[in-house]
Design a protein around this motif. Structure first.
Motif, PDB file in Angstrom:
ATOM      1  N   GLU A  31       0.730  -0.700  -0.216  1.00 56.75           N
ATOM      2  CA  GLU A  31      -0.041  -0.346   0.001  1.00 56.75           C
ATOM      3  C   GLU A  31       0.595   1.247   0.145  1.00 56.75           C
ATOM      4  O   GLU A  31       0.781   2.390  -0.604  1.00 56.75           O
ATOM      5  CB  GLU A  31      -1.066  -0.266   1.226  1.00 56.75           C
ATOM      6  N   GLY A  32       1.808   1.361   1.061  1.00 58.27           N
ATOM      7  CA  GLY A  32       3.392   2.549   1.201  1.00 58.27           C
ATOM      8  C   GLY A  32       3.227   2.572  -0.146  1.00 58.27           C
ATOM      9  O   GLY A  32       3.473   3.728  -0.900  1.00 58.27           O
ATOM     10  N   LEU A  33       4.005   1.483  -1.394  1.00 57.88           N
ATOM     11  CA  LEU A  33       4.394   1.879  -1.826  1.00 57.88           C
ATOM     12  C   LEU A  33       3.672   1.904  -3.391  1.00 57.88           C
ATOM     13  O   LEU A  33       3.956   3.166  -3.757  1.00 57.88           O
ATOM     14  CB  LEU A  33       5.498   0.470  -2.369  1.00 57.88           C
ATOM     15  N   CYS A  75       5.785   0.394  10.070  1.00 59.46           N
ATOM     16  CA  CYS A  75       4.875   0.272   9.694  1.00 59.46           C
ATOM     17  C   CYS A  75       3.898   1.076  10.005  1.00 59.46           C
ATOM     18  O   CYS A  75       3.670   1.342  11.226  1.00 59.46           O
ATOM     19  CB  CYS A  75       4.023  -0.988   9.661  1.00 59.46           C
ATOM     20  N   PRO A  76       3.193   2.066   9.344  1.00 63.33           N
ATOM     21  CA  PRO A  76       2.346   2.737   9.784  1.00 63.33           C
ATOM     22  C   PRO A  76       0.388   2.052  10.917  1.00 63.33           C
ATOM     23  O   PRO A  76       0.042   3.106  11.368  1.00 63.33           O
ATOM     24  CB  PRO A  76       0.977   4.132   8.949  1.00 63.33           C
ATOM     25  N   LYS A  77       0.502   0.786  10.654  1.00 61.57           N
ATOM     26  CA  LYS A  77      -0.826  -0.289  11.099  1.00 61.57           C
ATOM     27  C   LYS A  77      -0.072  -1.092  11.808  1.00 61.57           C
ATOM     28  O   LYS A  77      -0.865  -2.340  12.656  1.00 61.57           O
ATOM     29  CB  LYS A  77      -1.428  -0.213   9.737  1.00 61.57           C
ATOM     30  N   ALA A  78       1.075  -1.272  12.419  1.00 64.34           N
ATOM     31  CA  ALA A  78       1.934  -2.285  13.371  1.00 64.34           C
ATOM     32  C   ALA A  78       1.121  -2.341  14.802  1.00 64.34           C
ATOM     33  O   ALA A  78       0.848  -1.061  15.037  1.00 64.34           O
ATOM     34  CB  ALA A  78       3.193  -1.878  13.924  1.00 64.34           C
ATOM     35  N   MET A  79       1.042  -3.486  15.394  1.00 66.22           N
ATOM     36  CA  MET A  79       0.132  -3.826  16.417  1.00 66.22           C
ATOM     37  C   MET A  79       1.161  -3.994  17.138  1.00 66.22           C
ATOM     38  O   MET A  79       2.741  -4.661  17.115  1.00 66.22           O
ATOM     39  CB  MET A  79      -0.984  -4.129  15.869  1.00 66.22           C
ATOM     40  N   ASP A  80       0.861  -5.020  18.413  1.00 67.35           N
ATOM     41  CA  ASP A  80       1.660  -5.839  19.973  1.00 67.35           C
ATOM     42  C   ASP A  80       2.197  -6.612  18.833  1.00 67.35           C
ATOM     43  O   ASP A  80       3.325  -7.174  19.711  1.00 67.35           O
ATOM     44  CB  ASP A  80       0.619  -5.810  20.348  1.00 67.35           C
ATOM     45  N   VAL A  81       1.428  -7.357  18.591  1.00 68.73           N
ATOM     46  CA  VAL A  81       0.949  -9.021  17.367  1.00 68.73           C
ATOM     47  C   VAL A  81       2.654  -8.877  16.659  1.00 68.73           C
ATOM     48  O   VAL A  81       2.854  -9.911  16.791  1.00 68.73           O
ATOM     49  CB  VAL A  81       0.374  -9.578  17.363  1.00 68.73           C
ATOM     50  N   CYS A  82       3.338  -7.922  16.149  1.00 68.97           N
ATOM     51  CA  CYS A  82       3.518  -7.706  15.120  1.00 68.97           C
ATOM     52  C   CYS A  82       5.588  -7.678  15.717  1.00 68.97           C
ATOM     53  O   CYS A  82       6.234  -8.270  15.088  1.00 68.97           O
ATOM     54  CB  CYS A  82       3.701  -6.499  13.627  1.00 68.97           C
ATOM     55  N   ASP A  83       5.687  -7.769  17.279  1.00 67.77           N
ATOM     56  CA  ASP A  83       7.162  -8.466  17.819  1.00 67.77           C
ATOM     57  C   ASP A  83       6.643  -9.997  17.208  1.00 67.77           C
ATOM     58  O   ASP A  83       8.406 -10.483  17.714  1.00 67.77           O
ATOM     59  CB  ASP A  83       6.410  -7.958  18.856  1.00 67.77           C
ATOM     60  N   LYS A  84       6.156 -10.653  17.074  1.00 64.20           N
ATOM     61  CA  LYS A  84       6.535 -12.110  16.856  1.00 64.20           C
ATOM     62  C   LYS A  84       6.630 -11.826  14.843  1.00 64.20           C
ATOM     63  O   LYS A  84       5.316 -11.129  14.654  1.00 64.20           O
ATOM     64  CB  LYS A  84       5.764 -13.002  16.881  1.00 64.20           C
TER      65      LYS A  84
END
Lengths: 327, 317
Positions: B248-250, B286-295
């Protein structure tokens, strides 16, 4: 709006290098007419996108405008003065108002000079600031172009920077003199895709802040649309079409402009397919009449005989049979 | 059966600083007569993926794990000699800069003939005839066999490269940024030519950084980021409704000639692949990063598309 620069019948012919034998046989010198009778005006705060394929003369035009190349003929009137007639000393005084940003950020910086010095030098040369003040201004500028922490970037050498960062330095160096007219020669074509938008944003922010006039040279029509108030299309040393961006893109009049538009990759599929025949002609022997006629699917007899003039009101085209399209 | 089925491919580079995971666990399938574009920024691993497929990764790079099943055989297991015979004959390759792959001192014809004679049982005369037919097929006059590379323009040289690449009629043609150095009009003609090559019952893999070009020309698009395949699916769906925030960003950062777009610069930079961020490699940007993204996100299937992003996990879907 005030006119900043006017280019009148600009010409630049490069002699073709001859071999020793050709010199001994005293063959006539051939010329490549890189820029052949180009005229346009630019207003304060305006961006003109100059587009065309490689070898069409767009970069040479830009280089002449900032004094890096001497024209063979023609006038460049900058704020009422013909700069081609100025003495070296007089030209130096206005030189700071005319700046250029080059395509290749790997070649445009001095590898042995600190980033900070790249920015201080122009200030010292033009007697705008003394040492300490120059450093202060350089640091401010580094911050302004997003190279932070500025103190760190000030002391770095070009090789320690990425392509995108180098281009920021090149932009900072051009802008630190608060120029009135800037030539940007394909400033993003060597920058990675994901960073292009931020470089364009930076350029446009300076344009707004200084009400700069900018000649933006590009081969990419989508970038030309994004930045340009107007677009000029060059082919083999001549401007073949010039006008407001939207008019040139959605209502192109010259078959070459239409062919370029049909070749641009896009997310939105437009069904236009204006053909272009064969390859670019040898610039040493440009075709007679309209230089585009051998490649034009609409060419008629007159096109090979008579050169069309660049004509029109606002939206000008050099074509005997201009198109009437709505794209 | 797919023509090419890359499974969990890992190609790493061993440098003094550590291990650089250029292609990290990538799986991608290419069908017969399919035109696939692999898109991403420089350094994302797209070229390494292509070079891995034809096993031309140079040291310190190495394919460390995974399969490359091409037409029923796992290329990773082939010997160097078997691979050499397969290159050109079954998988053709077009490189970015034709001047570095053509011999400047040899006529175009000789170079094509050399390839043909190496792989096929024909005499020199037949091979020369074949060479000029090939040049005509790629839109050059047949007499160009007698030219040297420097006598041709950049676009013409790239046509010669394509003629060379298809001279042995390979089932797959890989083109690595074939038009990056060319003007748009020449680019259009080269891309038309690649599409013609697809019509001859051949699959095409195009490596490019130009998303619009990929959207314009291909059946499917694969987006790579930091060594990962982060999204893969039908070209027009992916280009119009990208799922992964990176895609999306690209797409959102490039202008389009036909509409006024408010382009948004992407934040941040590509991570260091020797020491990539923990979890999702795109998280820092990432503008939509969440906690789970640490995995590290697994690859989810969404509507016929694969996407490596937690946004499409069961808990968040």
């Amino acid at each position: 709006m005030a006119e900043v620069i006017e280019v009148k019948n600009l010409k630049k012919y490069f002699p073709v290098q001859k071999s020793v034998i050709e010199v001994l046989l005293s063959k006539k010198i051939e010329y490549i007419r890189a820029v052949d009778d180009v005229s346009f005006k630019m207003e304060k705060g305006e961006v003109l996108s100059l587009v065309g394929e490689s070898g069409c003369g767009k970069t040479t035009t830009g280089r002449i405008l900032v004094g890096l190349e001497e024209p063979t003929d023609g006038k460049i009137v900058f704020k009422g003065k013909d700069v081609t007639k100025l003495s070296k000393e007089e030209f130096r005084k206005i030189r700071k108002h005319l700046q250029m940003i080059f395509q290749d950020p790997y070649a445009s910086l001095n590898p042995k000079m600190k980033i900070g010095e790249h920015l201080e030098d122009p200030l010292l040369i033009h007697n705008i600031a003394e040492n300490r003040e120059a450093k202060e201004l350089a640091l401010q500028m580094l911050e302004r172009v997003g190279l932070v922490p500025a103190e760190q970037f000030y002391n770095r050498l070009p090789y320690q920077l990425s392509g995108g960062q180098r281009q920021r330095v090149a932009i900072a160096r051009a802008m630190i003199l608060k120029p009135e007219f800037v030539v940007a020669d394909e400033p993003v074509s060597m920058i990675d895709v994901s960073l292009r938008a931020s470089i364009l944003d930076l350029l446009m922010s300076f344009k707004a802040e200084y009400s700069l006039s900018m000649l933006f040279i590009t081969h990419d029509l989508s970038v030309a649309r994004l930045v340009g108030d107007r677009i000029a299309v060059m082919y083999l040393g001549k401007i073949v079409e010039i006008g407001e961006t939207r008019k040139v893109i959605h209502h192109p009049k010259h078959p070459y402009t239409a062919a370029l538009l049909s070749a641009v990759p896009s997310f939105l599929k437009r069904e236009i397919n204006i053909e272009i025949i064969g390859d670019v002609a040898n610039p040493r022997e440009p075709p007679s009449g309209c230089r585009y006629h051998p490649r034009c699917p609409f060419a008629k007899e007159i096109c090979s005989k008579e050169e069309p003039k660049l004509e029109g009101k606002g939206h000008l085209v050099a074509c005997h049979f201009p198109l009437d399209l709505d794209l | 059966m797919m023509l090419l089925d890359v499974k969990n491919l890992k190609t790493y580079f061993y440098s003094k600083r550590g291990v650089l995971r250029a292609v990290d666990n990538v799986s991608i399938g290419v069908d017969r007569r399919e035109f696939i574009s692999i898109v991403g920024e420089s350094g994302c691993g797209k070229s390494t993926l292509a070079y891995s497929i034809i096993r031309l990764v140079d040291t310190p790079g190495k394919i460390v794990d995974g399969k490359i099943v091409f037409d029923g055989r796992d290329l990773v297991k082939l010997s160097e000699e078997e691979m050499r015979r397969l290159r050109g004959k079954e998988i053709g390759m077009v490189f970015q800069d034709p001047m570095t792959s053509l011999d400047p001192l040899e006529k175009i014809g000789d170079q094509i003939v050399e390839t043909i004679i190496e792989h096929e049982r024909v005499d020199k005369k037949e091979a020369w005839e074949k060479a000029s037919i090939l040049l005509e097929k790629v839109g050059l006059p047949g007499d160009r066999v007698n030219y040297y590379p420097h006598q041709l323009s950049g676009g013409q040289r790239q046509r010669v490269m394509i003629a060379l690449a298809v001279s042995l009629n390979p089932k797959l043609l890989i083109a690595d940024e074939p038009t990056t150095a060319l003007d748009v009009i020449v680019q259009e003609k080269i891309m038309d030519l690649l599409e013609d090559m697809k019509k001859e019952d051949r699959a095409i893999i195009l490596i490019t950084h130009d998303f619009a070009l990929a959207a314009d020309r291909s059946d499917k698009i694969a987006v790579m980021y930091a060594g990962w395949l982060i999204e893969f699916g039908k070209a027009n769906k992916l280009a119009n409704e990208p799922l992964h925030p990176y895609s999306e960003g690209l797409i959102g950062s490039v202008p389009d000639v036909w509409e006024d777009r408010d382009i948004k610069p992407m934040l941040g930079f590509l991570p260091d692949l020797i020491d990539p961020p923990k979890g999702c490699r795109f998280k820092p940007r990432c503008p939509k990063a969440m906690d789970v993204c640490d995995k590290e996100p697994p690859t989810f299937s969404v509507d016929g598309r694969v996407v490596k992003c937690w946004l499409y996990g069961e808990n968040n879907g």
